[in-house]
Design a protein around this motif. Structure first.
Motif, PDB file in Angstrom:
ATOM      1  N   ALA A 240       0.814  -1.226   0.000  1.00  0.00           N
ATOM      2  CA  ALA A 240       0.000   0.000   0.000  1.00  0.00           C
ATOM      3  C   ALA A 240       0.840   1.264   0.000  1.00  0.00           C
ATOM      4  O   ALA A 240       1.886   1.335   0.650  1.00  0.00           O
ATOM      5  N   VAL A 241       0.343   2.258  -0.744  1.00  0.00           N
ATOM      6  CA  VAL A 241       0.921   3.600  -0.762  1.00  0.00           C
ATOM      7  C   VAL A 241      -0.231   4.573  -0.581  1.00  0.00           C
ATOM      8  O   VAL A 241      -1.182   4.575  -1.360  1.00  0.00           O
ATOM      9  N   ILE A 242      -0.164   5.386   0.466  1.00  0.00           N
ATOM     10  CA  ILE A 242      -1.207   6.359   0.758  1.00  0.00           C
ATOM     11  C   ILE A 242      -0.606   7.751   0.659  1.00  0.00           C
ATOM     12  O   ILE A 242       0.289   8.094   1.434  1.00  0.00           O
ATOM     13  N   GLU A 243      -1.086   8.513  -0.311  1.00  0.00           N
ATOM     14  CA  GLU A 243      -0.621   9.882  -0.506  1.00  0.00           C
ATOM     15  C   GLU A 243      -1.707  10.814   0.003  1.00  0.00           C
ATOM     16  O   GLU A 243      -2.844  10.747  -0.458  1.00  0.00           O
TER      17      GLU A 243
ATOM     18  N   SER B 191      -5.050   8.288  -2.908  1.00  0.00           N
ATOM     19  CA  SER B 191      -4.689   9.694  -3.027  1.00  0.00           C
ATOM     20  C   SER B 191      -5.859  10.465  -2.440  1.00  0.00           C
ATOM     21  O   SER B 191      -6.983  10.357  -2.929  1.00  0.00           O
ATOM     22  N   ASP B 192      -5.618  11.195  -1.353  1.00  0.00           N
ATOM     23  CA  ASP B 192      -6.731  11.880  -0.705  1.00  0.00           C
ATOM     24  C   ASP B 192      -6.347  13.264  -0.225  1.00  0.00           C
ATOM     25  O   ASP B 192      -5.170  13.573  -0.044  1.00  0.00           O
ATOM     26  N   ALA B 193      -7.376  14.088  -0.062  1.00  0.00           N
ATOM     27  CA  ALA B 193      -7.208  15.442   0.474  1.00  0.00           C
ATOM     28  C   ALA B 193      -8.196  15.591   1.623  1.00  0.00           C
ATOM     29  O   ALA B 193      -9.393  15.334   1.465  1.00  0.00           O
TER      30      ALA B 193
ATOM     31  N   LEU C 253     -14.565  18.020  16.329  1.00  0.00           N
ATOM     32  CA  LEU C 253     -13.451  17.671  15.464  1.00  0.00           C
ATOM     33  C   LEU C 253     -14.059  17.066  14.215  1.00  0.00           C
ATOM     34  O   LEU C 253     -14.897  16.172  14.292  1.00  0.00           O
ATOM     35  N   GLN C 254     -13.652  17.570  13.045  1.00  0.00           N
ATOM     36  CA  GLN C 254     -14.270  17.125  11.802  1.00  0.00           C
ATOM     37  C   GLN C 254     -13.201  16.931  10.727  1.00  0.00           C
ATOM     38  O   GLN C 254     -12.360  17.800  10.530  1.00  0.00           O
ATOM     39  N   TYR C 255     -13.264  15.776  10.071  1.00  0.00           N
ATOM     40  CA  TYR C 255     -12.376  15.466   8.957  1.00  0.00           C
ATOM     41  C   TYR C 255     -13.244  15.320   7.706  1.00  0.00           C
ATOM     42  O   TYR C 255     -14.099  14.443   7.643  1.00  0.00           O
ATOM     43  N   LYS C 256     -13.021  16.166   6.704  1.00  0.00           N
ATOM     44  CA  LYS C 256     -13.705  16.046   5.412  1.00  0.00           C
ATOM     45  C   LYS C 256     -12.666  15.616   4.391  1.00  0.00           C
ATOM     46  O   LYS C 256     -11.663  16.301   4.204  1.00  0.00           O
ATOM     47  N   THR C 257     -12.916  14.483   3.743  1.00  0.00           N
ATOM     48  CA  THR C 257     -11.930  13.896   2.843  1.00  0.00           C
ATOM     49  C   THR C 257     -12.532  13.608   1.483  1.00  0.00           C
ATOM     50  O   THR C 257     -13.647  13.098   1.394  1.00  0.00           O
ATOM     51  N   SER C 258     -11.788  13.919   0.442  1.00  0.00           N
ATOM     52  CA  SER C 258     -12.119  13.430  -0.898  1.00  0.00           C
ATOM     53  C   SER C 258     -10.996  12.464  -1.275  1.00  0.00           C
ATOM     54  O   SER C 258      -9.827  12.723  -0.980  1.00  0.00           O
ATOM     55  N   PHE C 259     -11.375  11.338  -1.897  1.00  0.00           N
ATOM     56  CA  PHE C 259     -10.380  10.298  -2.143  1.00  0.00           C
ATOM     57  C   PHE C 259     -10.537   9.648  -3.519  1.00  0.00           C
ATOM     58  O   PHE C 259     -11.606   9.661  -4.111  1.00  0.00           O
ATOM     59  N   SER C 260      -9.427   9.100  -3.973  1.00  0.00           N
ATOM     60  CA  SER C 260      -9.370   8.227  -5.135  1.00  0.00           C
ATOM     61  C   SER C 260      -8.492   7.055  -4.707  1.00  0.00           C
ATOM     62  O   SER C 260      -7.331   7.253  -4.339  1.00  0.00           O
ATOM     63  N   GLN C 261      -9.071   5.850  -4.723  1.00  0.00           N
ATOM     64  CA  GLN C 261      -8.350   4.699  -4.191  1.00  0.00           C
ATOM     65  C   GLN C 261      -8.416   3.522  -5.162  1.00  0.00           C
ATOM     66  O   GLN C 261      -9.435   3.303  -5.804  1.00  0.00           O
ATOM     67  N   ARG C 262      -7.316   2.781  -5.234  1.00  0.00           N
ATOM     68  CA  ARG C 262      -7.292   1.564  -6.039  1.00  0.00           C
ATOM     69  C   ARG C 262      -7.334   0.366  -5.100  1.00  0.00           C
ATOM     70  O   ARG C 262      -6.504   0.248  -4.191  1.00  0.00           O
TER      71      ARG C 262
END
Length: 179
Positions: free
Chosen positions: A56-59, A158-160, A135-144
């Motif tokens: 795994a690689v998480i950017e 790859s997420d922000a 506490l709030q985390y909003k994430t957009s992701f693209s995952q394989r």
């Protein structure tokens, strides 16, 4: 007769290892995220780590208090980060005077299964809130995702993420980090 049964069992096992255990479909990809949500609600870092491939690689890009930090993690580093995040949840809950509930929602925008059905690229968003958005985390992701030995695993992400602190009854960000 016994030897024939052993040969058949080995052939079935080899087929599953090389072909059958590696195929996936959209339903399997969606089930991966259902399991991920359950692990987050349970604050089970080990279950989340089991969903990561050995390769795994998480950017990630994380923005907090106007500052963005980019990072890349392998499986071990990602597991440590998950454990630290759950520890942060506990610390925030303690500083707010008790255990706070976690709310987690995710939305899958698209699941693109490869033509060979060995991988899928999933895009979407998620929101994790703790204690009425203290506490709030909003994430957009693209995952394989790929299947490894019959299990769905995250291979690349790859997420922000945007992290916010505040909400009803919450201390300010500067007060929290001063203590």
């Amino acid at each position: 007769m016994k030897q024939i049964a052993i040969v058949i069992a080995l052939c079935v096992g080899a087929w599953y290892f090389f072909i059958g255990g590696r195929k996936l479909d959209e339903a399997m990809a969606r089930d991966y995220y259902r399991k991920e949500a359950h692990a987050i609600y349970s604050r089970d870092a080990q279950a989340l780590c089991k969903q990561l491939s050995r390769k795994a690689v998480i950017e990630s890009k994380v923005t907090m208090m106007g500052r963005t930090v980019e990072s890349s993690h392998n499986r071990e580093e990602a597991c440590e980060a998950v454990e630290k995040t759950f520890e942060l949840f506990r610390a925030v809950g303690d500083r707010m005077g008790g255990i706070l509930t976690i709310e987690y929602e995710y939305h899958i925008d698209a699941v693109e299964v490869a033509t060979d059905r060995k991988s899928a690229v999933v895009t979407g968003t998620s929101v994790l809130k703790m204690g009425e958005a203290a506490l709030q985390y909003k994430t957009s992701f693209s995952q394989r995702l790929e299947r490894e030995l019959g299990q769905m695993r995250l291979v690349h992400s790859s997420d922000a993420t945007v992290v916010r602190m505040g909400g009803a009854g919450a201390m300010s960000q500067s007060d929290f980090f001063r203590k």
